[in-house]
Design a protein around this motif. Sequence first.
Motif, PDB file in Angstrom:
ATOM      1  N   PHE A 292       0.808  -1.220   0.000  1.00 37.05           N
ATOM      2  CA  PHE A 292       0.000   0.000   0.000  1.00 37.05           C
ATOM      3  C   PHE A 292       0.842   1.272   0.000  1.00 37.05           C
ATOM      4  O   PHE A 292       0.313   2.374  -0.169  1.00 37.05           O
ATOM      5  CB  PHE A 292      -0.910   0.015   1.237  1.00 37.05           C
ATOM      6  N   GLU A 293       2.151   1.142   0.164  1.00 39.89           N
ATOM      7  CA  GLU A 293       3.003   2.329   0.288  1.00 39.89           C
ATOM      8  C   GLU A 293       2.904   3.287  -0.901  1.00 39.89           C
ATOM      9  O   GLU A 293       2.838   4.515  -0.707  1.00 39.89           O
ATOM     10  CB  GLU A 293       4.455   1.917   0.507  1.00 39.89           C
TER      11      GLU A 293
ATOM     12  N   GLU B  68      -0.111   5.568  -0.451  1.00 40.70           N
ATOM     13  CA  GLU B  68       0.045   6.509   0.651  1.00 40.70           C
ATOM     14  C   GLU B  68       0.977   7.658   0.271  1.00 40.70           C
ATOM     15  O   GLU B  68       0.676   8.837   0.511  1.00 40.70           O
ATOM     16  CB  GLU B  68       0.579   5.782   1.886  1.00 40.70           C
TER      17      GLU B  68
ATOM     18  N   ALA C 144      -9.019   6.289   0.053  1.00 44.39           N
ATOM     19  CA  ALA C 144      -8.020   5.385   0.631  1.00 44.39           C
ATOM     20  C   ALA C 144      -8.581   3.981   0.816  1.00 44.39           C
ATOM     21  O   ALA C 144      -8.603   3.435   1.924  1.00 44.39           O
ATOM     22  CB  ALA C 144      -7.499   5.947   1.944  1.00 44.39           C
TER      23      ALA C 144
ATOM     24  N   TRP D 122      -7.264   1.268   0.074  1.00 45.20           N
ATOM     25  CA  TRP D 122      -6.206   0.302   0.396  1.00 45.20           C
ATOM     26  C   TRP D 122      -5.958   0.180   1.895  1.00 45.20           C
ATOM     27  O   TRP D 122      -5.178  -0.661   2.325  1.00 45.20           O
ATOM     28  CB  TRP D 122      -4.901   0.728  -0.281  1.00 45.20           C
ATOM     29  N   ARG D 123      -6.578   1.004   2.709  1.00 48.93           N
ATOM     30  CA  ARG D 123      -6.323   0.960   4.150  1.00 48.93           C
ATOM     31  C   ARG D 123      -7.102  -0.181   4.796  1.00 48.93           C
ATOM     32  O   ARG D 123      -7.990   0.007   5.625  1.00 48.93           O
ATOM     33  CB  ARG D 123      -6.679   2.302   4.784  1.00 48.93           C
TER      34      ARG D 123
ATOM     35  N   ASP E  51      -5.658  -2.496   6.542  1.00 43.85           N
ATOM     36  CA  ASP E  51      -5.022  -2.794   7.820  1.00 43.85           C
ATOM     37  C   ASP E  51      -4.484  -1.486   8.384  1.00 43.85           C
ATOM     38  O   ASP E  51      -3.401  -1.040   8.038  1.00 43.85           O
ATOM     39  CB  ASP E  51      -3.881  -3.798   7.611  1.00 43.85           C
ATOM     40  N   GLU E  52      -5.278  -0.836   9.237  1.00 41.34           N
ATOM     41  CA  GLU E  52      -4.902   0.475   9.760  1.00 41.34           C
ATOM     42  C   GLU E  52      -3.586   0.413  10.531  1.00 41.34           C
ATOM     43  O   GLU E  52      -2.813   1.373  10.556  1.00 41.34           O
ATOM     44  CB  GLU E  52      -6.011   1.026  10.656  1.00 41.34           C
TER      45      GLU E  52
ATOM     46  N   VAL F  73      -0.771   0.859   8.109  1.00 42.70           N
ATOM     47  CA  VAL F  73      -0.633   2.240   7.663  1.00 42.70           C
ATOM     48  C   VAL F  73       0.022   3.081   8.748  1.00 42.70           C
ATOM     49  O   VAL F  73       0.873   3.941   8.492  1.00 42.70           O
ATOM     50  CB  VAL F  73      -2.008   2.826   7.293  1.00 42.70           C
ATOM     51  N   THR F  74      -0.352   2.834   9.998  1.00 45.58           N
ATOM     52  CA  THR F  74       0.256   3.558  11.113  1.00 45.58           C
ATOM     53  C   THR F  74       1.739   3.264  11.207  1.00 45.58           C
ATOM     54  O   THR F  74       2.563   4.181  11.428  1.00 45.58           O
ATOM     55  CB  THR F  74      -0.438   3.165  12.445  1.00 45.58           C
TER      56      THR F  74
END
Length: 355
Positions: free
Chosen positions: A300-301, A304, A336, A338-339, A341-342, A345-346
């Motif tokens: 997912f990078e 982001e 967003a 693709w988020r 898995d929060e 992302v964190t």
Amino acid sequence: MAKLTTPASKPSRHSHSVQFQRGKFRNVAPMQKQGLGKMLGIIWQVLFNKPAEATPKSAVPVEPLSREQLLAAPDNSLYRLGHSTLLLKLQQRFWLTDPVFSERASPFQWAGPKRFHQPPLSIAELPEIEGVILSHDHYDHLDKAAVLALDGKVKHFITPLGVGDTLVQWGIAADKVQQLDWWQVAEVGGLKLTATPSQHFSGRGLTDGNSTLWASWVIQSLELKIFFSGDSGYFDGFKAIGDRLGPFDLTLVETGAYNENWPDVHMQPEHSLQAHLDLRGKHLLPIHNGTFDLALHNWFEPFERITALAHAHGVAIATPRMGQRVDIEAPPAAEAWWRLDEQAVTQLALAEMAA
């Protein structure tokens, strides 16, 4: 402007191209030499140091499509079907870029990068296709099984020099194939298609490196002008294309499968944004992401980083879900999706802050 229909030929017959030198196609700027040690280091990283989030932990959201939906869709519609595979509806005709429908981007279907998601519809469900536009011959862009399955419903295959020869060798009729050098133009199905430079390489095996050309594409209808990057490192060719053929209503720019070790052939998100600015694009839609694990970053990078950069620079960006309809004249704002898995992302945000 030249309308080209290139018959089946051997790569040596493309020696008229400025890009063809000493039996190989070349970039304008010389590429950095990796060296054996660096190459072995990259292989080690790929085999043993992949990040935990290189592939999704949850199902990637896909909006299913049907032939009926596509036929009823208005003109100037676009659908992401995967990686760099896009379906466009322009002037009541359908067009495909770099169609990859196989389970793996690999010469083998038992090994190699596997899809994160299935295409929103199958090849059998697609309507008649006016043309397939190919950027180069790498497995994540040129899928032999897809090409052969599409043949019966495709009128034209438009390729860089040499790639069309490969299609003819596979059994595609030579009169359906048009091969272009950089800056050459073909008028097909009411569109004006220009093969434009990119900075990349080609090859499908151990002995055919750079025997075919790679290209980006300018796709122009009566109403719109679209840029499709294919694969490329960042180079001054983007500004040349923007100055010569821009501005663009939409840029479809590679943003994914990057790494600091291969800047010549793939762009970091900062470079993708700069390419869009060089091209004088109105809206940016990042591609080459979300379908295959082809690098050392979290899956997912790219989303982001490019959305954060676009927002910081006031660039209009669209990040549609696979299968979601995009109005090319007024793309939807970035979402967003693709988020999944929060926590992941964190972790990325914390890592960026630490850097």
